[in-house]
Design a protein around this motif. Structure first.
Motif, PDB file in Angstrom:
ATOM      1  N   TYR A   1      19.312   7.513 -14.358  1.00 15.09           N
ATOM      2  CA  TYR A   1      18.348   6.412 -14.337  1.00 15.09           C
ATOM      3  C   TYR A   1      18.450   5.627 -15.628  1.00 15.09           C
ATOM      4  CZ  TYR A   1      16.639   9.904 -11.055  1.00 15.09           C
ATOM      5  OH  TYR A   1      16.556  10.843 -10.057  1.00 15.09           O
ATOM      6  N   VAL A   2      18.744   4.321 -15.513  1.00  9.86           N
ATOM      7  CA  VAL A   2      18.954   3.476 -16.691  1.00  9.86           C
ATOM      8  C   VAL A   2      18.032   2.258 -16.610  1.00  9.86           C
ATOM      9  CG1 VAL A   2      20.613   2.095 -17.990  1.00  9.86           C
ATOM     10  CG2 VAL A   2      21.350   4.230 -16.896  1.00  9.86           C
ATOM     11  N   TYR A   3      17.264   2.043 -17.682  1.00  5.50           N
ATOM     12  CA  TYR A   3      16.313   0.935 -17.774  1.00  5.50           C
ATOM     13  C   TYR A   3      16.740   0.041 -18.940  1.00  5.50           C
ATOM     14  CZ  TYR A   3      13.370   3.966 -14.872  1.00  5.50           C
ATOM     15  OH  TYR A   3      12.888   4.765 -13.862  1.00  5.50           O
ATOM     16  N   LEU A   4      17.153  -1.183 -18.627  1.00  2.12           N
ATOM     17  CA  LEU A   4      17.619  -2.113 -19.663  1.00  2.12           C
ATOM     18  C   LEU A   4      16.806  -3.402 -19.627  1.00  2.12           C
ATOM     19  CD1 LEU A   4      21.508  -1.734 -19.302  1.00  2.12           C
ATOM     20  CD2 LEU A   4      19.952  -0.455 -20.761  1.00  2.12           C
ATOM     21  N   ASP A   5      15.517  -3.302 -19.377  1.00  3.66           N
ATOM     22  CA  ASP A   5      14.659  -4.477 -19.282  1.00  3.66           C
ATOM     23  C   ASP A   5      14.571  -5.221 -20.616  1.00  3.66           C
ATOM     24  OD1 ASP A   5      13.986  -3.858 -16.614  1.00  3.66           O
ATOM     25  OD2 ASP A   5      12.448  -2.454 -17.288  1.00  3.66           O
ATOM     26  N   ALA A   6      14.458  -6.558 -20.509  1.00  2.00           N
ATOM     27  CA  ALA A   6      14.265  -7.439 -21.674  1.00  2.00           C
ATOM     28  C   ALA A   6      15.398  -7.319 -22.685  1.00  2.00           C
ATOM     29  CB  ALA A   6      12.922  -7.143 -22.352  1.00  2.00           C
ATOM     30  N   ASN A   7      16.642  -7.329 -22.174  1.00  2.00           N
ATOM     31  CA  ASN A   7      17.833  -7.330 -23.018  1.00  2.00           C
ATOM     32  C   ASN A   7      18.824  -8.380 -22.512  1.00  2.00           C
ATOM     33  OD1 ASN A   7      17.699  -4.867 -24.992  1.00  2.00           O
ATOM     34  ND2 ASN A   7      17.055  -4.032 -23.023  1.00  2.00           N
TER      35      ASN A   7
ATOM     36  N   ARG B   1      19.689   4.581 -10.312  1.00  2.00           N
ATOM     37  CA  ARG B   1      18.567   3.659 -10.480  1.00  2.00           C
ATOM     38  C   ARG B   1      18.818   2.789 -11.697  1.00  2.00           C
ATOM     39  NH1 ARG B   1      12.712   6.168 -10.151  1.00  2.00           N
ATOM     40  NH2 ARG B   1      13.618   6.576  -8.110  1.00  2.00           N
ATOM     41  N   LEU B   2      18.793   1.460 -11.505  1.00  2.00           N
ATOM     42  CA  LEU B   2      19.085   0.531 -12.594  1.00  2.00           C
ATOM     43  C   LEU B   2      18.037  -0.576 -12.607  1.00  2.00           C
ATOM     44  CD1 LEU B   2      20.975  -0.418 -14.861  1.00  2.00           C
ATOM     45  CD2 LEU B   2      22.316  -1.638 -13.125  1.00  2.00           C
ATOM     46  N   PHE B   3      17.356  -0.719 -13.740  1.00  2.00           N
ATOM     47  CA  PHE B   3      16.330  -1.742 -13.917  1.00  2.00           C
ATOM     48  C   PHE B   3      16.830  -2.790 -14.899  1.00  2.00           C
ATOM     49  CE2 PHE B   3      13.898   1.075 -11.562  1.00  2.00           C
ATOM     50  CZ  PHE B   3      12.595   0.620 -11.344  1.00  2.00           C
ATOM     51  N   LEU B   4      16.859  -4.047 -14.457  1.00  2.00           N
ATOM     52  CA  LEU B   4      17.356  -5.157 -15.280  1.00  2.00           C
ATOM     53  C   LEU B   4      16.362  -6.310 -15.276  1.00  2.00           C
ATOM     54  CD1 LEU B   4      21.067  -5.152 -14.004  1.00  2.00           C
ATOM     55  CD2 LEU B   4      20.215  -4.203 -16.153  1.00  2.00           C
ATOM     56  N   ARG B   5      15.089  -5.999 -15.421  1.00  2.00           N
ATOM     57  CA  ARG B   5      14.051  -7.019 -15.394  1.00  2.00           C
ATOM     58  C   ARG B   5      14.041  -7.842 -16.687  1.00  2.00           C
ATOM     59  NH1 ARG B   5       9.452  -2.749 -13.565  1.00  2.00           N
ATOM     60  NH2 ARG B   5      10.600  -1.582 -15.134  1.00  2.00           N
ATOM     61  N   SER B   6      13.634  -9.112 -16.543  1.00  2.00           N
ATOM     62  CA  SER B   6      13.441 -10.010 -17.697  1.00  2.00           C
ATOM     63  C   SER B   6      14.680 -10.108 -18.570  1.00  2.00           C
ATOM     64  CB  SER B   6      12.246  -9.526 -18.541  1.00  2.00           C
ATOM     65  OG  SER B   6      11.082  -9.442 -17.757  1.00  2.00           O
TER      66      SER B   6
ATOM     67  N   LYS C   1      28.994   3.473  -4.617  1.00  2.00           N
ATOM     68  CA  LYS C   1      28.492   4.487  -3.691  1.00  2.00           C
ATOM     69  C   LYS C   1      27.374   5.337  -4.273  1.00  2.00           C
ATOM     70  CE  LYS C   1      32.874   4.903  -1.197  1.00  2.00           C
ATOM     71  NZ  LYS C   1      33.531   3.797  -1.921  1.00  2.00           N
ATOM     72  N   SER C   2      26.832   4.930  -5.423  1.00  2.00           N
ATOM     73  CA  SER C   2      25.813   5.762  -6.066  1.00  2.00           C
ATOM     74  C   SER C   2      24.468   5.055  -6.237  1.00  2.00           C
ATOM     75  CB  SER C   2      26.307   6.242  -7.436  1.00  2.00           C
ATOM     76  OG  SER C   2      26.568   5.130  -8.280  1.00  2.00           O
ATOM     77  N   LEU C   3      24.480   3.760  -6.530  1.00  2.00           N
ATOM     78  CA  LEU C   3      23.238   3.059  -6.850  1.00  2.00           C
ATOM     79  C   LEU C   3      22.339   2.945  -5.621  1.00  2.00           C
ATOM     80  CD1 LEU C   3      21.880   1.600  -9.277  1.00  2.00           C
ATOM     81  CD2 LEU C   3      22.622  -0.535  -8.206  1.00  2.00           C
ATOM     82  N   GLN C   4      21.084   3.403  -5.769  1.00  2.00           N
ATOM     83  CA  GLN C   4      20.118   3.349  -4.678  1.00  2.00           C
ATOM     84  C   GLN C   4      18.960   2.401  -4.977  1.00  2.00           C
ATOM     85  OE1 GLN C   4      19.050   7.472  -4.315  1.00  2.00           O
ATOM     86  NE2 GLN C   4      20.922   8.013  -3.209  1.00  2.00           N
ATOM     87  N   PHE C   5      18.616   2.218  -6.249  1.00  2.00           N
ATOM     88  CA  PHE C   5      17.516   1.343  -6.661  1.00  2.00           C
ATOM     89  C   PHE C   5      18.042   0.311  -7.647  1.00  2.00           C
ATOM     90  CE2 PHE C   5      15.461   5.048  -5.096  1.00  2.00           C
ATOM     91  CZ  PHE C   5      14.174   4.702  -4.713  1.00  2.00           C
TER      92      PHE C   5
ATOM     93  N   LEU D   1      22.819   1.176  -1.433  1.00  2.00           N
ATOM     94  CA  LEU D   1      21.596   0.588  -1.988  1.00  2.00           C
ATOM     95  C   LEU D   1      20.462   0.628  -0.963  1.00  2.00           C
ATOM     96  CD1 LEU D   1      20.757  -0.766  -4.676  1.00  2.00           C
ATOM     97  CD2 LEU D   1      21.017  -2.959  -3.504  1.00  2.00           C
ATOM     98  N   LEU D   2      19.338   1.189  -1.384  1.00  2.00           N
ATOM     99  CA  LEU D   2      18.165   1.322  -0.519  1.00  2.00           C
ATOM    100  C   LEU D   2      17.027   0.392  -0.940  1.00  2.00           C
ATOM    101  CD1 LEU D   2      18.046   5.212  -0.549  1.00  2.00           C
ATOM    102  CD2 LEU D   2      18.979   3.794   1.261  1.00  2.00           C
ATOM    103  N   TYR D   3      16.999   0.002  -2.201  1.00  2.00           N
ATOM    104  CA  TYR D   3      15.842  -0.698  -2.777  1.00  2.00           C
ATOM    105  C   TYR D   3      16.343  -1.833  -3.652  1.00  2.00           C
ATOM    106  CZ  TYR D   3      11.464  -1.093  -5.545  1.00  2.00           C
ATOM    107  OH  TYR D   3      10.315  -1.527  -6.168  1.00  2.00           O
ATOM    108  N   LEU D   4      15.954  -3.061  -3.319  1.00  2.00           N
ATOM    109  CA  LEU D   4      16.357  -4.222  -4.107  1.00  2.00           C
ATOM    110  C   LEU D   4      15.150  -5.117  -4.339  1.00  2.00           C
ATOM    111  CD1 LEU D   4      18.449  -6.110  -5.410  1.00  2.00           C
ATOM    112  CD2 LEU D   4      18.890  -7.058  -3.123  1.00  2.00           C
TER     113      LEU D   4
END
Length: 488
Positions: free
Chosen positions: A159-165, A184-189, A212-216, A242-245
């Protein structure tokens, strides 16, 4: 003075063994490359920074999972200004053992290249690490590139969160290579525009490659317009992971929304995709017969009942072909049956079986996942438990040939799509309704279209919500406030 609950005090850590190199070993470690990491971040991080001649080494603060009142970033709020805080590394431990790091968090302070270099070396030695947060940390394209290389080397990170970068070259897509293990990858803002969306869409899938790995994937609060939406929709054509976008609060209008609606229902293959399908079918047929030869891509494509006449064997191998055909066909390695994605939907498409949450939020015999960001994500995380394997959609047996074109069933793996807070009008609603009606057995469970350019009491919008509510195993009525929170 009493110790804070859940906090591993420095004096406790100093009593533990195996925290670092012995004096003899320490004398040998004159360089960064020589240093052997122990898996204890409080020991390894400052020593590696010192070996890199980094003067102001950030403090490492370790807490156990039971710690209350943990600092949380305001991740859902788009950033217009940058305010740096005092550098410190937050490490969340599974228990009081300093070798049990589950997550590493950098929040609101600008990291140096040497900090990332030290972390990359440490990550490979954290056997229990699941999540990594770089929130408003001033990351660069080079730092993200080095991080992607570390993950591909076998890091346990998921799980990787890179928001606001924000990154000038939009290198986030490097984290979505074919061999990536990130789920799971978060790239918000992150000020991601159409070019960044193009790179991410290509990483999700092309005719020849697919993640074949990213789901969120969360791309909320960016600058993605209709062109970027088209690139992402293109990436969903042959992606079956991918299940969630989430594309909440972007700049997508009717043109971009139409591209998503098209990929959810049956669509024709491009020439490149037809050629690739022909190759795969030919290779598959050759493997069944125990032969070893390549595919002839110049042969004409003839699709009948989802099968191709490409690569027909001569009379010398016909007997062997018949013998192999009698044996049960085994799933290809690294592929998945889409029918296994939602067990409840198989039994009764109209009323999917509700997946009960496991006690304590943990499925029997499986690792407890990182805490989801919203109740909706938690529900989908539970549903993903039945996801076992991924099938290359080009080999889907339900492919049909009509009017001289080869048609592939739409993407029914994607279960959650948020387009809330964009510029979509009532014009797009019939397209989504048609696509959803075609998804009879599988497909979207949640489609968020609130805060767009049409009234919330629009008849077509209400019809879409009712259709989804009937098929969603988590179909508790949603209030406007709940829908607003989920869309972030």
């Amino acid at each position: 003075m009493m110790k804070k609950k859940g906090k591993v005090a420095d004096q406790d850590i100093s009593r533990l063994t195996d925290l670092g190199p012995s004096p003899t070993e320490e004398a040998i470690c004159h360089t960064f490359d020589d240093y052997q990491c122990t898996g204890n971040i409080q020991v390894d991080f400052p020593k590696l920074c010192a070996l890199l001649d980094f003067k102001k080494i950030p403090r490492v603060i370790s807490k156990t999972l039971e710690t209350e009142g943990e600092e949380q970033p305001e991740e859902n709020v788009p950033r217009t200004t940058t305010v740096w805080s005092k550098p410190h590394l937050n490490v969340e431990l599974e228990n009081k053992n300093p070798l049990s790091a589950k997550s590493v968090k950098i929040m609101g302070w600008k990291v140096h290249g040497k900090i990332v270099q030290a972390l990359n070396k440490i990550l490979l030695h954290l056997s229990k690490l699941e999540s990594l947060y770089f929130w408003q940390a001033g990351l660069t394209d080079e730092m993200v590139k080095s991080l992607s290389n570390t993950v591909s080397l076998g890091c346990s990170l998921r799980y990787v969160y890179l928001d606001a970068n924000p990154l000038p070259n939009h290198s986030y897509y490097l984290l979505l290579s074919e061999d990536s293990v990130i789920t799971r990858l978060f790239l918000r803002s992150n000020e991601i525009g159409d070019e960044g969306a193009r790179l991410i869409g290509s990483a999700l899938s092309t005719a020849k490659t697919s993640n074949k790995s990213l789901q969120f994937l969360n791309l909320a609060f960016n600058c993605i317009g209709d062109a970027g939406a088209a690139y992402l929709a293109q990436g969903l054509r042959l992606n079956r992971a991918l299940l969630y976008l989430s594309l909440t609060n972007n700049r997508i209008g009717d043109s971009g929304a139409a591209q998503f609606s098209k990929v959810l229902r049956e669509f024709p293959l491009t020439h490149e995709e037809v050629v690739e399908r022909r190759k795969l079918l030919f290779q598959k047929e050759a493997e069944k017969m125990g032969l070893n030869f390549g595919a002839d891509t110049d042969q004409p494509d003839e699709e009948q009942d989802g099968r191709s006449s490409v690569g027909k064997p001569d009379n010398k191998v016909t007997a062997k072909k018949k013998e192999m055909a009698k044996k049960e066909e085994k799933p290809e390695k690294g592929t998945v049956k889409k029918d296994n994605v939602k067990k409840g939907a198989q039994k009764n498409p109209k009323a999917p079986e509700k997946v009960p949450p496991a006690k304590g939020g943990k499925a029997a015999g499986k690792k407890k996942p990182a805490p989801p960001d919203t109740p909706e994500e938690k529900s989908f995380t539970e549903l993903v438990e039945s996801k076992v394997e991924i099938v290359n959609p080009l080999l889907d047996p339900h492919v049909q040939c009509k009017d001289g074109q080869v048609f592939l069933p739409g993407n029914t793996i994607l279960m959650y799509l948020s387009l809330a807070g964009n510029a979509i009008t009532e014009k797009s609603l019939p397209l989504f309704l048609t696509s959803l009606e075609q998804q009879t057995k599988e497909g979207l469970l949640r489609l968020l279209l609130n805060r767009n350019d049409f009234p919330h009491d629009c008849e077509l919008y209400l019809k879409i919500n009712k259709l989804l509510q009937n098929r969603n195993p988590f179909n508790k009525p949603k209030t406007e406030a709940a829908a607003e929170e989920e869309s972030h």
